[in-house]
Scaffold this active site. Structure first.
Site, PDB file in Angstrom:
ATOM      1  N   LYS A 170      -3.050  -3.142   1.769  1.00 13.11           N
ATOM      2  CA  LYS A 170      -1.796  -2.254   1.417  1.00 13.11           C
ATOM      3  C   LYS A 170      -0.986  -1.787   2.551  1.00 13.11           C
ATOM      4  CE  LYS A 170      -0.641   1.973   0.865  1.00 13.11           C
ATOM      5  NZ  LYS A 170       0.584   1.891   0.835  1.00 13.11           N
ATOM      6  N   GLU A 204      -7.079   4.769  12.606  1.00 10.67           N
ATOM      7  CA  GLU A 204      -6.194   4.905  13.794  1.00 10.67           C
ATOM      8  C   GLU A 204      -4.982   5.735  13.796  1.00 10.67           C
ATOM      9  OE1 GLU A 204      -6.835   3.677  16.659  1.00 10.67           O
ATOM     10  OE2 GLU A 204      -8.571   2.344  16.334  1.00 10.67           O
ATOM     11  N   CYS A 250       2.773   4.054  18.119  1.00  9.28           N
ATOM     12  CA  CYS A 250       1.706   5.253  18.307  1.00  9.28           C
ATOM     13  C   CYS A 250       1.328   5.412  19.652  1.00  9.28           C
ATOM     14  CB  CYS A 250       0.444   4.749  17.376  1.00  9.28           C
ATOM     15  SG  CYS A 250      -0.111   3.174  18.112  1.00  9.28           S
ATOM     16  N   GLU A 283       4.237  15.353  17.638  1.00  9.66           N
ATOM     17  CA  GLU A 283       4.470  13.895  17.782  1.00  9.66           C
ATOM     18  C   GLU A 283       5.840  13.677  17.002  1.00  9.66           C
ATOM     19  OE1 GLU A 283       2.332  10.957  15.221  1.00  9.66           O
ATOM     20  OE2 GLU A 283       2.422   9.602  16.898  1.00  9.66           O
TER      21      GLU A 283
HETATM   22  P1  NAD Z   1       1.438   7.542   6.815  1.00 11.88           P
HETATM   23  O1  NAD Z   1       0.124   8.255   7.078  1.00 11.88           O
HETATM   24  O2  NAD Z   1       2.517   8.252   6.079  1.00 11.88           O
HETATM   25  O3  NAD Z   1       1.268   6.176   5.947  1.00 11.88           O
HETATM   26  C1  NAD Z   1       0.471   5.188   6.477  1.00 11.88           C
HETATM   27  C2  NAD Z   1      -0.089   4.368   5.355  1.00 11.88           C
HETATM   28  O4  NAD Z   1      -1.132   5.015   4.511  1.00 11.88           O
HETATM   29  C3  NAD Z   1       0.871   3.764   4.574  1.00 11.88           C
HETATM   30  O5  NAD Z   1       0.605   2.539   3.909  1.00 11.88           O
HETATM   31  C4  NAD Z   1       1.053   4.862   3.379  1.00 11.88           C
HETATM   32  O6  NAD Z   1       1.729   4.299   2.170  1.00 11.88           O
HETATM   33  C5  NAD Z   1      -0.373   5.181   3.186  1.00 11.88           C
HETATM   34  N1  NAD Z   1      -0.808   6.401   2.388  1.00 11.88           N
HETATM   35  C6  NAD Z   1      -0.040   7.511   2.251  1.00 11.88           C
HETATM   36  N2  NAD Z   1      -0.948   8.390   1.796  1.00 11.88           N
HETATM   37  C7  NAD Z   1      -2.065   8.133   1.423  1.00 11.88           C
HETATM   38  C8  NAD Z   1      -3.074   8.609   0.931  1.00 11.88           C
HETATM   39  N3  NAD Z   1      -3.138   9.983   0.633  1.00 11.88           N
HETATM   40  N4  NAD Z   1      -4.116   7.834   0.768  1.00 11.88           N
HETATM   41  C9  NAD Z   1      -4.322   6.489   1.391  1.00 11.88           C
HETATM   42  N5  NAD Z   1      -3.093   5.911   1.903  1.00 11.88           N
HETATM   43  C10 NAD Z   1      -2.014   6.851   1.914  1.00 11.88           C
HETATM   44  O7  NAD Z   1       1.852   6.893   8.332  1.00 11.88           O
HETATM   45  P2  NAD Z   1       3.396   6.257   8.699  1.00 11.88           P
HETATM   46  O8  NAD Z   1       4.201   7.283   8.641  1.00 11.88           O
HETATM   47  O9  NAD Z   1       3.357   5.173   7.938  1.00 11.88           O
HETATM   48  O10 NAD Z   1       2.737   5.853  10.162  1.00 11.88           O
HETATM   49  C11 NAD Z   1       3.436   6.673  11.284  1.00 11.88           C
HETATM   50  C12 NAD Z   1       1.985   7.386  11.761  1.00 11.88           C
HETATM   51  O11 NAD Z   1       0.994   6.265  12.330  1.00 11.88           O
HETATM   52  C13 NAD Z   1       2.284   8.057  13.299  1.00 11.88           C
HETATM   53  O12 NAD Z   1       1.464   9.238  13.289  1.00 11.88           O
HETATM   54  C14 NAD Z   1       1.647   7.030  14.251  1.00 11.88           C
HETATM   55  O13 NAD Z   1       1.439   7.633  15.255  1.00 11.88           O
HETATM   56  C15 NAD Z   1       0.503   6.577  13.479  1.00 11.88           C
HETATM   57  N6  NAD Z   1       0.045   5.278  14.178  1.00 11.88           N
HETATM   58  C16 NAD Z   1      -1.042   5.101  14.785  1.00 11.88           C
HETATM   59  C17 NAD Z   1      -1.432   4.106  15.037  1.00 11.88           C
HETATM   60  C18 NAD Z   1      -2.650   3.856  15.995  1.00 11.88           C
HETATM   61  O14 NAD Z   1      -3.067   2.762  16.391  1.00 11.88           O
HETATM   62  N7  NAD Z   1      -3.594   4.879  16.306  1.00 11.88           N
HETATM   63  C19 NAD Z   1      -0.385   2.744  15.225  1.00 11.88           C
HETATM   64  C20 NAD Z   1       0.559   3.031  14.606  1.00 11.88           C
HETATM   65  C21 NAD Z   1       0.961   4.034  14.020  1.00 11.88           C
END
Ligand code: NAD
Length: 449
Positions: free
Chosen positions: A151, A224, A258, A352
């Site tokens: 997804k 992550e 990230c 962040e």
């Molecule tokens: P997000 O948490 O908004 O979304 C991530 C994914 O989760 C998307 O596919 C989204 O549609 C889905 N999602 C949203 N709500 C959900 C729920 N309630 N249940 C299940 N899935 C749900 O994150 P984002 O804005 O897409 O990404 C940015 C964040 O990701 C930043 O905080 C960044 O640091 C983090 N990130 C971490 C890593 C790592 O490896 N640690 C890598 C990249 C990004």
């Protein structure tokens, strides 16, 4: 259907299906049905599939990279490298083994522990690296004998959808399926009883919701999550050289990484020169549509993230912090913004930013800066910069983070586990440990007499 917006132009870049709950049920059922057959193949056969997928990815790099740039905003060469990274990860992961441990083998008893697949994996990815993030998930999940439901983020589904179509020509049905949709889809998937493992990358706030949703079925999770990586610059560095490295460590992919450096701690002896050079670079960098030649920084990737970055910028302005350079431009474009020595309790230091606003913080004493770096609730990555790698290492050993680099950042390898501690996540991806996270241990015991 869901409109996907090109952040550089505001135009619709494409449309993605809005999966219903019934359709999701059917996808998960098909993945479950396909899984035993996939697990029954030999590991070598699955290795062959990973290599075949890598070939398909490579053959379609141009098309996939263009989609990434259109939906995400990054410069095209960066998107090309992202797609190439998936092919590389698939091939390297295919060299890993699923070990077997013989616990006992004598006249009395044979006891063997094996790693068996978990079943159906939900791979949930963020919008910053729509294709790159899949590397860490589909490569090991498939090798271990799981089937996968992917997804992508609601903001960036197009490249993943196209990848799913392309892989449909290589993989048997039900082995890897892409589902796209709105805000309900993630929670439906997370709480779905037909899912055995959730491999999630995204924000810490969403990670907590994922874990809560998974609790009902005791679904396994790897999370992550967010980061607020400190970079500590010791007094013996070459200020000009390190300024350029830190500029890209912080602002690559418009800061939306990230593992980007998000708090830069500069020793007082080099603070002014590093800051001055970073300001110069910020004012020279070419910002624009990622499809245009020579563009080094694209827009912020979506309106939601733009709001976060703008809010942190305005808070810095309203608080009277020293804005060394930067600020908003038209549309979703933003100039790299440097904030001079804000207090440690400033929002831009504690939160962040995941975007183009960066605090430069002054320090005099190494013990003091280690304590300041370690106060964060996040612990994803960190870095230490010095002309003396061993001296830097002594500092690095004292930092709380899943990975601490000396004189570089973000060097990842398919053979090395990475992940965050504290609020940055649970578990690791990549390497042997990342592969085994897609398995369960199963022990077989045969009593011989
Ligand atoms: P997000 O948490 O908004 O979304 C991530 C994914 O989760 C998307 O596919 C989204 O549609 C889905 N999602 C949203 N709500 C959900 C729920 N309630 N249940 C299940 N899935 C749900 O994150 P984002 O804005 O897409 O990404 C940015 C964040 O990701 C930043 O905080 C960044 O640091 C983090 N990130 C971490 C890593 C790592 O490896 N640690 C890598 C990249 C990004």
């Amino acid at each position: 259907m869901i409109d996907v917006i090109d952040p550089a132009t505001g135009e619709v870049a494409g449309r993605a299906p809005d999966t219903t709950r019934e359709q999701l049920d059917a996808v998960v059922a098909a993945a479950r049905a396909a899984q035993p057959g996939w697990a029954a193949r030999t590991v070598d056969e699955r290795r062959g599939y990973l290599r075949a997928i890598a070939d398909v990815v490579e053959a379609n790099t141009g098309e996939l990279a263009r989609l990434v740039t259109r939906e995400q905003g990054k410069p095209l060469p960066v998107a090309v490298a992202e797609v190439a990274g998936l092919a590389y990860w698939l091939r390297e992961t295919a060299t890993l083994d699923l070990p077997e441990t013989v616990n006992q083998d004598d006249g009395e008893r044979l006891s063997i522990t094996r790693h068996v697949p978990l079943g159906v994996v939900a791979a949930i990815t963020p919008w910053n690296y729509p294709i790159g993030q899949l590397s860490f998930k589909i490569s090991p999940a498939l090798l271990a004998g799981n089937t996968v439901v992917v997804k992508p983020s609601t903001f960036t589904p197009l490249s993943t959808l196209r990848l799913g179509e392309l892989l449909g020509d290589v993989l048997p049905q039900g082995i890897l399926t892409v589902v796209t949709g709105g805000d309900d889809l993630g929670p439906w998937l997370t709480a779905h009883p037909g899912i055995d493992k959730i491999s999630f990358t995204g924000s810490t706030v969403t990670g907590r919701a994922v874990m809560a949703g998974a609790g009902a079925s005791l679904t396994r999770v790897t999370l992550e999550l967010g980061g607020n990586d400190p970079a500590i610059v010791l007094p013996d560095v070459d200020p000009e050289e390190v300024a350029e490295q830190l500029f890209w460590a912080a602002f690559g992919n418009a800061g939306q990484i990230c593992l980007a450096s998000k708090r830069i701690y500069l020793h007082t002896a080099v603070y002014d020169r590093v800051a001055a050079r970073m300001v110069e670079l910020a004012e020279q960098v070419k910002i624009g549509n990622g499809l245009d030649d020579g563009v080094q920084l694209g827009p912020i990737s979506n309106t939601r993230q733009y709001g976060t970055v703008l809010d942190l910028y305005r808070d810095a302005v309203d608080s009277g912090y020293d804005i060394l350079t930067g600020g908003p431009l038209d549309g979703l474009f933003f100039r790299p913004t440097l904030i001079g020595n804000p207090p440690d309790d400033a929002r831009i230091v504690r939160e962040e930013q995941f975007g183009l606003v960066l605090p430069l913080l002054r320090f005099d004493d190494v013990d003091e800066v280690i304590a300041r770096a370690n106060t964060s609730e996040y612990a994803l990555g960190a870095s230490v910069w010095s002309a003396d790698p061993e001296a830097a290492r002594a500092v690095a050993e004292r930092l709380d983070a899943g990975t601490v680099w000396v004189n570089e950042v973000m060097h990842l390898s398919p053979l090395v586990p990475f992940g965050g501690s504290k609020q940055s996540g649970i578990g690791v991806e990549s390497g042997q440990a990342g592969l085994l996270a897609f398995t369960e241990r199963r022990t077989l015991t045969v009593k011989r007499r």
